[in-house]
Write a protein that holds these residues in place. Structure first.
Motif, PDB file in Angstrom:
ATOM      1  N   GLY A 111      -4.392  14.974   3.945  1.00 14.97           N
ATOM      2  CA  GLY A 111      -3.009  14.806   3.529  1.00 14.97           C
ATOM      3  C   GLY A 111      -2.351  13.574   4.127  1.00 14.97           C
ATOM      4  N   ILE A 112      -2.980  12.423   3.961  1.00 17.84           N
ATOM      5  CA  ILE A 112      -2.451  11.172   4.507  1.00 17.84           C
ATOM      6  C   ILE A 112      -1.289  10.680   3.650  1.00 17.84           C
ATOM      7  N   ASN A 113      -0.181  10.362   4.297  1.00 11.79           N
ATOM      8  CA  ASN A 113       0.968   9.720   3.646  1.00 11.79           C
ATOM      9  C   ASN A 113       1.264   8.423   4.390  1.00 11.79           C
ATOM     10  N   LEU A 114       1.305   7.320   3.652  1.00 11.21           N
ATOM     11  CA  LEU A 114       1.442   6.020   4.294  1.00 11.21           C
ATOM     12  C   LEU A 114       2.013   5.016   3.306  1.00 11.21           C
ATOM     13  N   SER A 115       2.989   4.244   3.760  1.00 16.60           N
ATOM     14  CA  SER A 115       3.545   3.149   2.963  1.00 16.60           C
ATOM     15  C   SER A 115       3.582   1.894   3.832  1.00 16.60           C
ATOM     16  N   ILE A 165       0.860  -1.182   0.000  1.00 13.32           N
ATOM     17  CA  ILE A 165       0.000   0.000   0.000  1.00 13.32           C
ATOM     18  C   ILE A 165       0.892   1.226   0.000  1.00 13.32           C
ATOM     19  N   GLU A 166       0.657   2.132  -0.926  1.00 18.74           N
ATOM     20  CA  GLU A 166       1.427   3.379  -0.997  1.00 18.74           C
ATOM     21  C   GLU A 166       0.437   4.532  -1.174  1.00 18.74           C
ATOM     22  N   ILE A 167       0.353   5.409  -0.171  1.00 18.86           N
ATOM     23  CA  ILE A 167      -0.580   6.535  -0.183  1.00 18.86           C
ATOM     24  C   ILE A 167       0.211   7.830  -0.077  1.00 18.86           C
ATOM     25  N   HIS A 168      -0.110   8.778  -0.941  1.00 19.73           N
ATOM     26  CA  HIS A 168       0.602  10.065  -0.934  1.00 19.73           C
ATOM     27  C   HIS A 168      -0.403  11.204  -0.944  1.00 19.73           C
ATOM     28  N   ASP A 169      -0.324  12.044   0.076  1.00 17.01           N
ATOM     29  CA  ASP A 169      -1.087  13.300   0.161  1.00 17.01           C
ATOM     30  C   ASP A 169      -2.571  13.082  -0.118  1.00 17.01           C
ATOM     31  N   LEU A 170      -3.168  12.118   0.569  1.00 18.45           N
ATOM     32  CA  LEU A 170      -4.559  11.740   0.321  1.00 18.45           C
ATOM     33  C   LEU A 170      -5.519  12.687   1.020  1.00 18.45           C
ATOM     34  N   HIS A 171      -6.509  13.158   0.276  1.00 15.51           N
ATOM     35  CA  HIS A 171      -7.546  14.039   0.804  1.00 15.51           C
ATOM     36  C   HIS A 171      -8.920  13.488   0.447  1.00 15.51           C
ATOM     37  N   LYS A 172      -9.849  13.679   1.372  1.00 16.45           N
ATOM     38  CA  LYS A 172     -11.247  13.335   1.134  1.00 16.45           C
ATOM     39  C   LYS A 172     -12.123  14.321   1.870  1.00 16.45           C
ATOM     40  N   ARG A 173     -13.120  14.850   1.147  1.00 11.04           N
ATOM     41  CA  ARG A 173     -14.078  15.782   1.728  1.00 11.04           C
ATOM     42  C   ARG A 173     -15.495  15.274   1.501  1.00 11.04           C
ATOM     43  N   TYR A 174     -16.354  15.561   2.461  1.00  9.40           N
ATOM     44  CA  TYR A 174     -17.794  15.420   2.289  1.00  9.40           C
ATOM     45  C   TYR A 174     -18.383  16.811   2.427  1.00  9.40           C
TER      46      TYR A 174
END
Length: 266
Positions: free
Chosen positions: A22-26, A5-14
């Motif tokens: 701004g989730i960063n995760l490896s 799993i590689e996540i870079h600068d993840l954003h989610k809005r409702y």
């Protein structure tokens, strides 16, 4: 080998609510990760973004080296086949047998669709595999039972067997013991982590029990207000840092017209 799993600068809005900020995760292949955080911190939304059950608004997610945001139907189906989910609520089909529920785990890799996952039409290979999966979770003798005839802990074991039937590379477990009593919960968690270790699978598991997180996770990730604020080896993190994840947490009401989600204020 790419990260599982590689996540870079993840954003989610409702709407006006900024859920993921701004989730960063490896996560490495074969790594056992426990995700902690109070209700409303965004962790369930993060899990749903992993296979695009919930589309994200910004950033990137790659599963086993494949970036998912632009995938078409066939490509997305192939990625989803690699990610097996175990949920808090077991999501078993109540009016069919335990064996049949496990067979349904083959649906994602069966080119002939739902019909060939029914016991009467399934291949001998799939039927044998379903029974092997039930044996792995210690429930071969319950194959003919219906979910209502077995305990909650046993139902979650069936859900784990169904996940194994899918033959994923990554397991996402969203509070898998939240509906169970402490004894049954520990037994299920021991079973889940033993199986993923034996199979060499990657696991990302959300929990609220700090002691269990430290016992079973190789690595602990903590979220607060839509951000990752703790990330480290389970044995190296001060207990105070973990306790702080649940202090001062804020949850806002779901905006009208959106799906259920963990929400944090913008």
């Amino acid at each position: 080998m790419p990260p599982a799993i590689e996540i870079h600068d993840l954003h989610k809005r409702y709407g006006d609510v900024h859920v993921l900020r701004g989730i960063n995760l490896s996560v490495a292949p074969g790594e056992g990760v426990v995700l902690l955080g109070a209700n409303g911190c965004g962790k369930s939304t993060l899990l749903r973004c992993l296979n695009r059950l919930t589309p994200h608004d910004g950033g990137t997610i790659a599963i086993l080296g494949t970036e998912i945001s632009t995938l078409k139907r066939a490509g997305l189906r192939a990625v989803r086949h690699q990610v097996g989910y175990v949920f808090q609520h077991f999501n078993l089909v109540p009016n069919v047998s335990v064996f049949q529920n496990v067979l349904f785990g083959a649906l994602g890799r069966n080119r002939h669709g739902l019909l060939r996952t029914w016991s009467a039409f399934a291949s001998a290979e799939d039927r044998d595999r379903a029974m092997t999966c039930l044996e792995r979770v210690g429930l071969a003798e319950k194959a003919a039972a219906r979910p209502s005839e077995i305990s909650g802990g046993q139902q979650q074991r069936v859900a784990i067997a169904r996940m194994l039937m899918q033959a994923p590379s990554i397991v996402v477990a969203d509070e898998p013991i939240a509906s169970l009593d402490p004894k049954a919960g520990r037994e299920v968690l021991e079973l889940l982590f033993r199986i993923v270790s034996e199979e060499g699978l990657t696991v990302l598991c959300t929990l609220h029990q700090l002691d269990l997180a430290a016992e079973f996770g190789q690595r602990i990730i903590g979220m607060k207000a839509g951000r990752i604020v703790v990330d480290g080896a389970a044995g190296d993190l001060p207990r105070a840092d973990l306790d702080d994840l649940y202090h001062g947490a804020v949850r806002v009401d779901q905006p009208a017209g959106t799906v259920t989600a963990d929400l944090v204020p913008a």
